[in-house]
Design an enzyme around this catalytic site. Structure first.
Site, PDB file in Angstrom:
ATOM      1  CG  HIS A 151       5.427 -13.725  -7.322  1.00 17.13           C
ATOM      2  ND1 HIS A 151       6.608 -13.225  -6.825  1.00 17.13           N
ATOM      3  CD2 HIS A 151       4.652 -13.981  -6.247  1.00 17.13           C
ATOM      4  CE1 HIS A 151       6.547 -13.165  -5.504  1.00 17.13           C
ATOM      5  NE2 HIS A 151       5.360 -13.624  -5.126  1.00 17.13           N
TER       6      HIS A 151
ATOM      7  CG  HIS B 284      -4.801  -4.078   2.143  1.00 15.94           C
ATOM      8  ND1 HIS B 284      -3.426  -4.219   2.134  1.00 15.94           N
ATOM      9  CD2 HIS B 284      -5.266  -4.968   3.047  1.00 15.94           C
ATOM     10  CE1 HIS B 284      -3.090  -5.144   3.012  1.00 15.94           C
ATOM     11  NE2 HIS B 284      -4.188  -5.621   3.586  1.00 15.94           N
TER      12      HIS B 284
ATOM     13  CG  ASN C 223       3.972 -17.678  -2.904  1.00 14.19           C
ATOM     14  OD1 ASN C 223       3.902 -18.812  -3.384  1.00 14.19           O
ATOM     15  ND2 ASN C 223       5.020 -16.899  -3.087  1.00 14.19           N
TER      16      ASN C 223
ATOM     17  CG  ASP D  62      10.252  -9.586  -6.338  1.00 15.74           C
ATOM     18  OD1 ASP D  62       9.192 -10.104  -5.961  1.00 15.74           O
ATOM     19  OD2 ASP D  62      11.286  -9.549  -5.626  1.00 15.74           O
TER      20      ASP D  62
ATOM     21  CB  CYS E  47      -0.957  -0.005   1.188  1.00 15.35           C
ATOM     22  SG  CYS E  47      -2.374  -1.104   0.973  1.00 15.35           S
TER      23      CYS E  47
ATOM     24  CG  HIS F 200       2.239 -10.287  -3.930  1.00 15.61           C
ATOM     25  ND1 HIS F 200       1.886 -10.302  -2.597  1.00 15.61           N
ATOM     26  CD2 HIS F 200       3.271 -11.158  -4.050  1.00 15.61           C
ATOM     27  CE1 HIS F 200       2.680 -11.129  -1.932  1.00 15.61           C
ATOM     28  NE2 HIS F 200       3.518 -11.673  -2.794  1.00 15.61           N
TER      29      HIS F 200
HETATM   30  P1  AMP Z   1       5.680 -13.406  -1.409  1.00 17.03           P
HETATM   31  O1  AMP Z   1       6.752 -14.267  -0.827  1.00 17.03           O
HETATM   32  O2  AMP Z   1       4.803 -14.138  -2.402  1.00 17.03           O
HETATM   33  O3  AMP Z   1       4.885 -12.669  -0.345  1.00 17.03           O
HETATM   34  O4  AMP Z   1       6.425 -12.329  -2.293  1.00 17.03           O
HETATM   35  C1  AMP Z   1       6.791 -11.082  -1.812  1.00 17.03           C
HETATM   36  C2  AMP Z   1       7.739 -10.515  -2.839  1.00 17.03           C
HETATM   37  O5  AMP Z   1       7.843  -9.112  -2.612  1.00 17.03           O
HETATM   38  C3  AMP Z   1       9.152 -11.091  -2.770  1.00 17.03           C
HETATM   39  O6  AMP Z   1       9.484 -11.689  -4.016  1.00 17.03           O
HETATM   40  C4  AMP Z   1      10.020  -9.876  -2.452  1.00 17.03           C
HETATM   41  O7  AMP Z   1      11.275  -9.915  -3.106  1.00 17.03           O
HETATM   42  C5  AMP Z   1       9.150  -8.742  -2.946  1.00 17.03           C
HETATM   43  N1  AMP Z   1       9.378  -7.452  -2.313  1.00 17.03           N
HETATM   44  C6  AMP Z   1       9.490  -7.188  -0.978  1.00 17.03           C
HETATM   45  N2  AMP Z   1       9.669  -5.873  -0.767  1.00 17.03           N
HETATM   46  C7  AMP Z   1       9.675  -5.285  -1.996  1.00 17.03           C
HETATM   47  C8  AMP Z   1       9.832  -3.942  -2.460  1.00 17.03           C
HETATM   48  N3  AMP Z   1      10.008  -2.928  -1.604  1.00 17.03           N
HETATM   49  N4  AMP Z   1       9.798  -3.710  -3.783  1.00 17.03           N
HETATM   50  C9  AMP Z   1       9.634  -4.722  -4.651  1.00 17.03           C
HETATM   51  N5  AMP Z   1       9.464  -6.012  -4.290  1.00 17.03           N
HETATM   52  C10 AMP Z   1       9.495  -6.286  -2.985  1.00 17.03           C
HETATM   53 ZN    ZN Z   2      -1.826  -3.323   1.238  1.00 19.23          ZN
END
Ligand code: AMP
Ligand code: ZN
Length: 115
Positions: free
Chosen positions: A102, A46, A87, A30, A7, A100
């Site tokens: 991927h 959200h 996930n 990412d 957010c 989110h």
């Molecule tokens: P998940 O494990 O499915 O919750 O994926 C979260 C993803 O967010 C991971 O691949 C992280 O590398 C990515 N992530 C965390 N913080 C940031 C950020 N500030 N900007 C871009 N990606 C992020």
């Molecule tokens: Zn959020």
């Protein structure tokens, strides 16, 4: 105000490498890419995880997939292929509790999606 990391990215309080944005979604690179192209596509609304999707969100979820297709084309990987992963919860390793998607591409991805 929502304390959620994604957010904050939506509100531009934290920088991100944004590749697409409109009134409903935002897509950004990412920070720890697992493939040459690794983009996170998120709704601006959200929603913590798949578990919190409500029936009124159905159009939004469909919209996200339509945009993922377009973002894949923008990135030039619609023909070569890509993988979309969401996930949900602890056992899937969800780290950020804002739904989110991927989008992974740019190389031959492993055949196993679970190890
Ligand atoms: P998940 O494990 O499915 O919750 O994926 C979260 C993803 O967010 C991971 O691949 C992280 O590398 C990515 N992530 C965390 N913080 C940031 C950020 N500030 N900007 C871009 N990606 C992020
Ligand atoms: Zn959020």
């Amino acid at each position: 105000m929502e304390e959620c990391l994604f957010c904050k990215i939506i509100r531009k309080e934290i920088p991100a490498d944004i590749v697409y944005e409109d009134e409903n979604i935002i897509a950004f690179k990412d920070i720890q890419p697992a493939a040459p192209i690794h983009i996170l596509v998120i709704p601006k609304k959200h929603i913590s995880s798949i578990n919190e999707i409500e029936s009124k969100d159905e159009a939004l979820i469909g919209y996200i997939y339509t945009k993922i297709k377009e973002i894949a084309k923008m990135q030039g990987v619609n023909e070569t292929g890509y993988r979309v992963i969401v996930n949900c919860g602890k056992d899937a390793g969800q780290e950020v509790m804002h739904l989110h998607f991927h989008l992974l591409a740019g190389k031959k991805l492993g055949e196993k999606i679970v190890d």
